[in-house]
Enzyme design. Sequence first.
Site, PDB file in Angstrom:
ATOM      1  N   ASP A 189      10.053  17.622  20.600  1.00 26.78           N
ATOM      2  CA  ASP A 189       9.256  17.258  19.410  1.00 26.78           C
ATOM      3  C   ASP A 189       9.274  15.758  19.134  1.00 26.78           C
ATOM      4  OD1 ASP A 189      11.932  17.324  18.558  1.00 26.78           O
ATOM      5  OD2 ASP A 189      11.417  18.036  16.566  1.00 26.78           O
ATOM      6  N   ASP A 202      11.353  20.473  12.702  1.00 26.02           N
ATOM      7  CA  ASP A 202      12.032  21.220  11.637  1.00 26.02           C
ATOM      8  C   ASP A 202      11.320  21.057  10.304  1.00 26.02           C
ATOM      9  OD1 ASP A 202      13.761  21.589  13.726  1.00 26.02           O
ATOM     10  OD2 ASP A 202      15.310  20.243  12.966  1.00 26.02           O
ATOM     11  N   TYR A 238      22.522  13.793  20.748  1.00 26.76           N
ATOM     12  CA  TYR A 238      21.083  13.975  20.550  1.00 26.76           C
ATOM     13  C   TYR A 238      20.354  12.657  20.823  1.00 26.76           C
ATOM     14  CZ  TYR A 238      16.740  15.218  18.124  1.00 26.76           C
ATOM     15  OH  TYR A 238      15.430  15.470  17.819  1.00 26.76           O
TER      16      TYR A 238
END
Length: 377
Positions: A32, A167, A219
């Site tokens: 994303d 999200d 991440y």
Amino acid sequence: MLASKFAEIFGKDPEIVASAPGRVNLIGEHVDFLDGFVLPFAISDVTTVAIAKNSNSQIRVASLQKNCEITAIEISNIQPMTGEPWTRYPIGVLWALGPKALNTGLDILVDGQVPLGAGLSSSAALECAVATAVNQLFNLKLSLPDLARIAQKGENIYVGMPCGIMDQSVSLMATKGHALLLDTRDLSTEQIPFDISPLGLELLVIDTQVHHALVDGGYAERRASCEKAVADLGIKSLRDITVAQFEARKSELDEKTYARAFHGITEMERVLDAVALLKSGDFVGFGEIVTLAHQSLRDNYTVSCPELDLAADTANKFGALGARMIGGGFGGSAIALIKAKDSELIKSEIRSAFMASKFKAPRFFSALPSQGACVIN
Ligand code: GLA
């Protein structure tokens, strides 16, 4: 209940109450921020916020989960990456909205019912509840994609977590009974029906109870590898290259960069394949792709952990149609698409496997696609 607690703490009634859900992601992990497609859905657990203006030029936040202690900050002192960590999520949204939201003091009370650290996006739920409430309170008329971008900006800059936009988008745009096919390049969406109970299926969520302290560092490092691949290949985005073209240019990338970008490119393909299978009602084929996604996250992108692998493998061993880790990884939750009749067996086998490996006992729940953020009153 939240309104009366608000009155007790702040000595007046809230002007607005809004809630926003956490999410699971069926497929499309770590793409994303690469212009990729993702297929999450909102879960029924929500975070609710009650808000009212105040006249003392302060943002005051409190949470039912933090003993209702008030943290107060002068509007003029609002600075990214400062303040008690949990308060950065709601304040980050106000900061990202800028003068539209920060021209008056605000009192905010939070009730967070999305499990923390379980990879179910409790942070986006909190951000989106605040964004939804403030949008209504100040009549800002911002669209859902705009609110998603603002919430993401707050998290990226104010919290300091370089997350993508999945999200926040699903927390705002989800509809009951559907997974959200989101194109993160332009935030266009398609609601994909995901009504599996009449088919005797269940989406089991397995919370491994592992909360990895390095999740944010890991991440960001994976994301940087994908950005390096884009720069090394001189392309605009990993979305713009096919698997075959990428393979042909393998020698231009170091091994780690190649493996991580390979995950991204193949994952984007898997999402579209998975959607086609869902539309044709082929849940067996869909489950197989879900498992392939796990293997890629484990082997190419290296964001799984032993607990997630054991949860997914055990679910598959005892009859799941497919299983994989979800979210950022390094801990958190896995999902398994299972036959409802196998639910007790699979849960008990996972419990035993965790015990045999001396892992913390996992927690289970069954997820159904639920409604996105809304104003309650
Ligand atoms: C976290 C981030 C999302 C997304 C997932 C991985 O949940 O907040 O933006 O990148 O990890 O797909």
